[in-house]
Design a protein around this motif. Structure first.
Motif, short mmCIF file in Angstrom:
data_model
loop_
_atom_site.label_atom_id
_atom_site.label_comp_id
_atom_site.label_asym_id
_atom_site.label_seq_id
_atom_site.Cartn_x
_atom_site.Cartn_y
_atom_site.Cartn_z
N GLU A 199 0.86 -1.11 -0.03
CA GLU A 199 0.10 0.11 0.09
C GLU A 199 1.01 1.04 -0.19
OE1 GLU A 199 0.32 -1.69 2.93
OE2 GLU A 199 0.54 -0.09 4.29
N VAL A 200 0.87 1.82 -1.04
CA VAL A 200 1.77 3.32 -1.21
C VAL A 200 1.52 4.23 -0.20
CG1 VAL A 200 2.54 4.77 -2.98
CG2 VAL A 200 1.88 2.72 -3.52
N CYS A 201 0.14 4.34 -0.01
CA CYS A 201 -0.12 5.67 0.75
C CYS A 201 0.03 5.44 2.32
CB CYS A 201 -1.53 6.21 0.22
SG CYS A 201 -2.08 7.30 1.29
N GLY A 202 0.51 6.50 2.90
CA GLY A 202 0.53 6.37 4.44
C GLY A 202 -0.85 6.35 5.08
N GLY A 203 -2.05 6.93 4.69
CA GLY A 203 -3.22 6.98 4.96
C GLY A 203 -3.50 5.47 5.27
N HIS A 204 -3.35 4.73 3.99
CA HIS A 204 -3.72 3.27 4.08
C HIS A 204 -2.96 2.63 5.05
CE1 HIS A 204 -5.06 3.57 -0.29
NE2 HIS A 204 -6.25 3.52 0.54
N THR A 205 -1.73 2.86 5.13
CA THR A 205 -1.06 2.11 6.40
C THR A 205 -1.69 2.25 7.68
OG1 THR A 205 1.07 2.72 5.21
CG2 THR A 205 1.14 2.10 7.57
N HIS A 206 -1.92 3.60 8.13
CA HIS A 206 -2.60 4.11 9.40
C HIS A 206 -3.91 3.15 9.41
CE1 HIS A 206 -4.36 7.37 11.97
NE2 HIS A 206 -4.07 6.28 12.80
N GLY B 61 -3.49 1.53 -4.63
CA GLY B 61 -2.96 2.97 -5.18
C GLY B 61 -3.28 3.74 -4.13
N PRO B 62 -2.78 5.10 -4.13
CA PRO B 62 -3.13 6.12 -3.16
C PRO B 62 -4.73 6.74 -3.64
CG PRO B 62 -1.43 6.81 -4.45
CD PRO B 62 -1.55 5.27 -4.94
N GLY B 63 -5.22 6.90 -2.46
CA GLY B 63 -6.65 7.51 -2.94
C GLY B 63 -6.50 9.20 -3.13
N VAL C 258 -6.49 1.72 -7.34
CA VAL C 258 -6.48 2.80 -6.50
C VAL C 258 -7.76 2.76 -5.48
CG1 VAL C 258 -7.31 5.29 -6.58
CG2 VAL C 258 -5.83 4.36 -8.33
N SER C 259 -7.48 2.80 -4.40
CA SER C 259 -8.43 2.34 -3.07
C SER C 259 -8.95 3.70 -2.13
CB SER C 259 -7.78 1.29 -2.30
OG SER C 259 -8.48 1.03 -1.06
N GLY C 260 -10.11 3.30 -1.70
CA GLY C 260 -10.35 4.08 -0.47
C GLY C 260 -9.95 3.81 0.80
N PHE C 261 -10.25 4.39 1.82
CA PHE C 261 -9.49 4.26 3.09
C PHE C 261 -10.31 3.65 4.00
CE2 PHE C 261 -7.68 7.84 0.95
CZ PHE C 261 -6.34 7.66 1.23
N GLU C 262 -11.75 3.13 3.76
CA GLU C 262 -12.65 2.33 4.81
C GLU C 262 -11.97 0.95 4.88
OE1 GLU C 262 -16.28 2.58 5.94
OE2 GLU C 262 -16.51 4.50 4.90
N SER D 195 4.66 10.91 12.23
CA SER D 195 3.26 10.97 11.72
C SER D 195 2.73 9.75 11.99
CB SER D 195 3.69 11.38 10.07
OG SER D 195 2.62 10.89 9.63
N SER D 196 1.26 10.10 12.34
CA SER D 196 0.45 8.73 12.50
C SER D 196 0.29 7.99 11.16
CB SER D 196 -0.94 9.32 12.75
OG SER D 196 -1.61 10.11 12.04
N GLU D 197 0.84 8.53 10.05
CA GLU D 197 0.71 7.90 8.82
C GLU D 197 2.02 6.86 8.77
OE1 GLU D 197 -1.16 10.03 5.83
OE2 GLU D 197 -2.69 9.52 7.56
N GLY D 198 2.99 7.40 9.68
CA GLY D 198 4.33 6.64 9.24
C GLY D 198 4.12 5.05 9.97
#
Ligand code: SF4
Lengths: 93, 373
Positions: B34-41, B193-195, B219-223, B350-353
């Motif tokens: 998952e590329v995006c830190g928001g997804h990691t979180h 992919g990042p949202g 490309v994905s949402g975050f829920e 960061s909380s996304e880290g």
């Protein structure tokens, strides 16, 4: 900075049409809507806001989902703090 | 399964998780980044890894802007903050990022003029209100925030504002993905992919991943349900032997992206020949700088920026974690010398880290569990 905050467009600012008043959970602030100039945008529409700029127009359902998502992530207070923190649309104090 | 019941639609979540299990071939190991830190979180927050079969492994990617910023850039920004008459402004996420001599917050406590802002437009307004000062905005972020900086610069030029400049640290996601794909120690099967980056750049720029590298990207949402559905879409592609760009998050991400945002980026920025990414090293054409027409508002051209380079402490393994080679707790400093309260590396800030997310949701829970038990 990575928070996407859903807001409802209430009105546009007369002298500066690239600014709109949006409401997020009862709090009203001005945000920049210039990046949505290619599509029709009017009062009642929902947008996703990043660092003071509306980045995409979304449905009311998607906006509701995003708000719930923020609270599930424990980021809803942070989001409100950000919205309340936008100074650029406020009168100088 | 401990979190499932608090999800909006537990039944759909279970169905999607079952579908992942059905599609994942037991004789195969899947490594999906998952590329995006928001997804990691989100993945750690919702314990999604616990819903997946053991052979579907999620690798946390480089999509957290403060995590990939080399410490030298923070030091450079803080050197600007120390110049007389300068007010240094930055987003809240930057305020706790450690530099060699402490974070912006610590510099502020020592008397530097440092202000947190929520929007680049707030930094601009500060400059308008303080004509005797020079306001530097420490710009950071992927394509999600870069258009905001671009519009702010256009406004500064329109106003002829002489006491405002941007210290630009914007990076672009595509070259980072390419660098990861080209890295010899990387073996990945697909990408989530990042949202929000994609609301700006759209889905087309990912086509090389599918076409040239033969890897699926969704490309994905975050829920939680979004992430699981994206994994299902990925595993279906892999099962069919397809590699395509798919958009699970079409309710927010238009395939073409946001054209006014792309135009603003083009007008204000150009690509730097190369830029250093923490943990990934120098990546060519991976970051933005202001075009010559905006030189007047470019902190790097208005001031003598020292150009500090700092190597991370040897024991810090941020690079390996960023590339997905190590999991956060495998770093020797994790949870001992490096904690969210006293971060050594930016992945803990960061909380996304990945390190902070792991610390908050896995490490602490486990510690609490062992105390109870
Ligand atoms: S625990 Fe700290 S030092 Fe180790 S990889 Fe994570 S952020 Fe870097």
């Amino acid at each position: 900075m990575c928070l996407a905050i859903p807001g409802k467009v209430i009105d546009f600012v007369a002298e500066t049409p690239q600014l709109a008043v949006v409401e997020v959970s009862g709090v009203k602030r001005q945000v920049n809507v210039d990046l949505l100039r290619d599509e029709p945008l009017g009062p009642g529409d929902w947008v996703l806001i990043h660092v003071g700029f509306a980045m995409s127009r979304i449905s009311a359902a998607a906006a509701e989902e995003q708000m719930r998502m923020l609270s599930m992530m424990g980021e809803d207070l942070q989001a409100m703090e950000e919205i309340e923190g936008y100074q650029f649309g406020q009168d100088p104090s | 399964m401990k979190y499932v019941d608090e999800f909006r639609d537990p039944r759909l979540i279970r169905q999607a998780a079952d579908e992942v299990r059905r599609l994942a071939r037991p004789d195969r190991h899947y490594r999906i980044m998952e590329v995006c830190g928001g997804h990691t979180h989100a993945i750690y927050r919702f314990g999604l890894e616990g819903l997946l079969p053991g052979n579907v492994e999620l690798i946390h990617g480089p999509g957290c802007p403060v995590c990939v910023l080399p410490m030298g850039r923070t030091d450079d920004g803080l050197a600007l903050a120390e110049l007389p008459g300068v007010v240094f402004t930055a987003f809240g996420d930057v305020m706790r990022v450690p530099g060699t001599k402490g974070s912006p917050l610590e510099h502020k406590a020592r008397g530097a003029e440092i202000r947190m802002v929520y929007s680049p437009l707030d930094a601009l307004k500060l400059a308008q209100g303080h004509p005797g000062k020079h306001v530097v905005f420490f710009a950071i972020g992927f394509e999600t925030t870069a258009p905001s900086t671009a519009l702010t610069l256009l406004k500064a030029r329109q106003l002829g504002l002489g006491n405002f400049s941007v210290f630009c640290n914007h990076v672009t996601i595509i070259p980072a993905i390419r660098a990861i794909l080209d890295s010899p120690d990387m073996r990945l099967d697909a990408f989530v992919g990042p949202g929000h980056v994609s609301t700006v750049i759209g889905c087309r720029p990912y086509e090389f991943i599918a076409q040239d590298y033969g890897k699926p990207i969704v490309v994905s949402g975050f829920e939680p349900l979004d992430v699981l559905q994206s994994l299902v879409m990925i595993l279906r592609q892999l099962a069919d032997g397809r590699s395509e760009v798919e958009n699970q998050y079409a309710r927010v991400v238009p395939w073409e992206g946001n054209l006014p945002a792309l135009r603003a980026l083009e007008e204000v920025f150009e690509l730097r020949p190369y830029f250093e990414w923490r943990g990934l090293g120098f990546i060519s054409q991976s970051a933005l700088k202001l075009r010559d027409e905006f030189a007047e508002w470019d902190s790097e051209r208005r001031f003598d920026v020292p150009g500090i380079r700092v190597t991370d402490p040897k024991a810090a393994q941020c690079g390996e974690v960023l590339k997905g080679v190590l999991k956060p707790p495998q770093c020797k400093l994790f949870g001992t010398e490096c904690t969210p309260e006293r971060p050594v590396g930016a992945l803990m800030v960061s909380s996304e880290g990945a390190c902070a997310a792991y610390y908050h949701y896995v490490h602490r829970m486990a510690a609490a569990g062992s105390l109870e038990g």
